[in-house]
Design a protein around this motif. Structure first.
Motif, PDB file in Angstrom:
ATOM      1  N   LEU A   1      -2.254 -12.550   0.347  1.00  0.00           N
ATOM      2  CA  LEU A   1      -2.520 -11.680   1.497  1.00  0.00           C
ATOM      3  C   LEU A   1      -1.905 -12.307   2.746  1.00  0.00           C
TER       4      LEU A   1
ATOM      5  N   GLN B   1       0.846  -1.199   0.000  1.00  0.00           N
ATOM      6  CA  GLN B   1       0.000   0.000   0.000  1.00  0.00           C
ATOM      7  C   GLN B   1       0.876   1.241   0.000  1.00  0.00           C
TER       8      GLN B   1
ATOM      9  N   ASN C   1      -4.404  -9.836  13.146  1.00  0.00           N
ATOM     10  CA  ASN C   1      -5.022  -8.523  12.903  1.00  0.00           C
ATOM     11  C   ASN C   1      -6.387  -8.408  13.572  1.00  0.00           C
TER      12      ASN C   1
ATOM     13  N   GLU D   1       0.062  -5.128   8.947  1.00  0.00           N
ATOM     14  CA  GLU D   1      -0.499  -4.819   7.634  1.00  0.00           C
ATOM     15  C   GLU D   1       0.573  -4.274   6.699  1.00  0.00           C
TER      16      GLU D   1
ATOM     17  N   TRP E   1      -6.839 -12.175   5.625  1.00  0.00           N
ATOM     18  CA  TRP E   1      -5.407 -12.297   5.876  1.00  0.00           C
ATOM     19  C   TRP E   1      -5.050 -13.768   6.115  1.00  0.00           C
TER      20      TRP E   1
ATOM     21  N   SER F   1       0.126 -12.042   6.332  1.00  0.00           N
ATOM     22  CA  SER F   1       0.396 -11.188   7.493  1.00  0.00           C
ATOM     23  C   SER F   1       1.167 -12.009   8.518  1.00  0.00           C
TER      24      SER F   1
ATOM     25  N   THR G   1       0.002  -4.859   2.941  1.00  0.00           N
ATOM     26  CA  THR G   1      -1.319  -4.552   2.395  1.00  0.00           C
ATOM     27  C   THR G   1      -1.209  -4.195   0.918  1.00  0.00           C
TER      28      THR G   1
ATOM     29  N   PHE H   1      -9.392  -6.554   6.011  1.00  0.00           N
ATOM     30  CA  PHE H   1     -10.034  -7.401   5.007  1.00  0.00           C
ATOM     31  C   PHE H   1     -11.322  -8.027   5.535  1.00  0.00           C
TER      32      PHE H   1
ATOM     33  N   PRO I   1      -9.351  -3.581   2.684  1.00  0.00           N
ATOM     34  CA  PRO I   1      -8.011  -3.524   3.275  1.00  0.00           C
ATOM     35  C   PRO I   1      -7.919  -2.643   4.510  1.00  0.00           C
ATOM     36  N   GLU I   2      -8.732  -1.586   4.577  1.00  0.00           N
ATOM     37  CA  GLU I   2      -8.675  -0.676   5.709  1.00  0.00           C
ATOM     38  C   GLU I   2      -9.338  -1.253   6.959  1.00  0.00           C
TER      39      GLU I   2
END
Length: 414
Positions: A222, A24, A309, A377, A143, A224, A380, A120, A116-117
């Motif tokens: 994705l 990101q 997350n 993240e 994630w 993490s 991301t 997910f 994403p914010e």
């Protein structure tokens, strides 16, 4: 000391290889007249092989399996991940994921419920689908979904390709159908060109299998695994403070027994568990996996979710019963079946880990502190500025969810 210097110097955190174009970042200025080009590099954490495949590389690769290490062992290997997709397939999946063209009325993308914010997920107790329809359950995080062997809250799908047919074709989710999806994607010249790049051995119109493969490729990217917990697990002792270390010890203890279901390093054992959560007021009881598998012992059972997350994905449980992490944690120490109506309590066979550990308020607070260390993240993916359909990418955070994001960020900072 050497590991600490390596982490701080390289920024690899838990040892994943930083990739090129998927993190990101502030969007670059580009002309809308330029054609969309697919990435030739793998996402962060993946290595590009000589066969144009992206293979995940982590420090967990050098560890032994769970069977060798025991429950909750810090240096435990990860399960097998879905990888081996090409950079082009992953990037094509990214465009599809954010494109509202995939919904029946062009109003929703996959990112509408997996933003994403918002870790997910979507910040709602239960998701909102096409035409404002209420989806029966909450949207789980994506994630590390490439590691999971069972998908959906009720564990009814065995792979990502099978899973995505659910929301794509559900009347209360994205509201499309296979024929419309093929017509919409295949009728778009830009998508036809990009599918040719991602699947060069298959000429002609995009197929359903190619659409599913591309989205699965993106979702599998994705990853993490760069949290402060991971730094600690890999040997950097100062990654956690005293309260967080105390919380980890409680988490792994034979009193709280959190790690026996939320097993590191994924923080899920991928099994179905009946824990006795009641539905929010006014909602019909959800039988979960019991109904799907016609298994009375799973009545009211759901797949154990990952805690990765977790501070970003409130509210919690399959129907958003708890709006904060502390209440969700406290639930497990209030006694077997305490939240259930009597008629459901008689029918349910609660998981044997759901007992009465009698944790103190301070111990619950320490558990919450520890779960905050599972936030990462770093990798991301970037939300596309535009998608091949020409529709507005569903990526801007909806206004009603701004407070949810801010609350999650505040909790993570604290």
């Amino acid at each position: 000391m050497y590991l600490k210097k390596l982490i701080l110097k390289t920024g690899l955190m838990a040892g994943l290889v930083l990739g090129a174009s998927f993190v990101q970042a502030a969007p670059a200025q580009s002309s809308v007249a330029k054609p969309i080009e697919l990435a030739n590099d793998c996402p962060p954490g993946f290595e590009l092989t000589r066969y144009n495949q992206c293979k995940l590389r982590t420090l967990y690769d050098g560890y032994k399996s769970l069977e060798d290490r025991g429950v909750g062992g810090l240096k435990t290997a990860l399960p097998t991940v879905r990888d081996g997709f090409s950079p082009q397939q992953i990037d094509l999946g990214r465009y599809l994921f954010f494109d509202p063209l995939l919904s029946g009325d062009n109003s929703l993308s996959c990112a509408s419920c997996h933003h994403p914010e918002l870790g997910f997920a979507d910040g709602r107790a239960t998701s909102i689908g096409i035409g404002g329809a209420e989806v029966p359950r909450a949207a789980p995080t994506l994630w590390n979904v490439g590691f999971l062997k069972k998908l959906f809250w009720d564990a009814r799908s065995d792979n990502l390709e099978q899973q995505m047919e659910g929301p794509l074709y559900s009347d209360v989710e994205m509201g499309s159908n296979p024929g419309q999806l093929l017509t919409d994607i295949g009728g778009n010249a830009e998508y036809r060109r990009l599918f040719g790049k991602a699947f060069p051995k298959h000429e002609g119109q995009p197929t359903l299998d190619q659409i599913y493969t591309a989205i699965a490729a993106f979702e599998s990217s994705l990853v993490s695994l760069n949290s402060r917990y991971d730094q600690y697990a890999h040997g950097y002792q100062d990654a956690l403070n005293a309260n967080e270390k105390e919380g980890l010890n409680i988490f792994r203890s034979f009193v709280a027994r959190c790690a026996e279901c939320h097993t590191p390093p994924l923080f899920t054992n991928q099994q179905v568990a009946v824990i006795g959560v009641n539905e929010p007021e006014g909602r019909k009881f959800d039988p979960g996996a019991g109904a799907i598998f016609d298994n009375p012992t799973w009545h009211g059972g759901f797949k154990v979710p990952s805690l990765r997350n977790i501070v970003k994905t409130a509210p919690y449980m399959h129907s958003g019963t708890f709006d904060n992490l502390r209440d969700a944690t406290e639930f497990y120490t209030l006694g077997r079946g305490h939240a259930l109506p009597e008629e459901e309590k008689k029918r349910m066979i609660l998981h044997w880990h759901i007992w009465e550990p009698n944790l103190t308020d301070e111990e619950i607070d320490r558990l919450v502190d520890f779960m905050g260390t599972l936030t990462d993240e770093l990798f991301t993916p970037r939300i596309p500025e535009r998608v091949p359909s020409g529709l507005a990418p569903v990526g801007v955070l909806p206004e009603p969810l701004q407070k949810t994001r801010e609350a999650g960020q505040k909790q993570a900072r604290n």
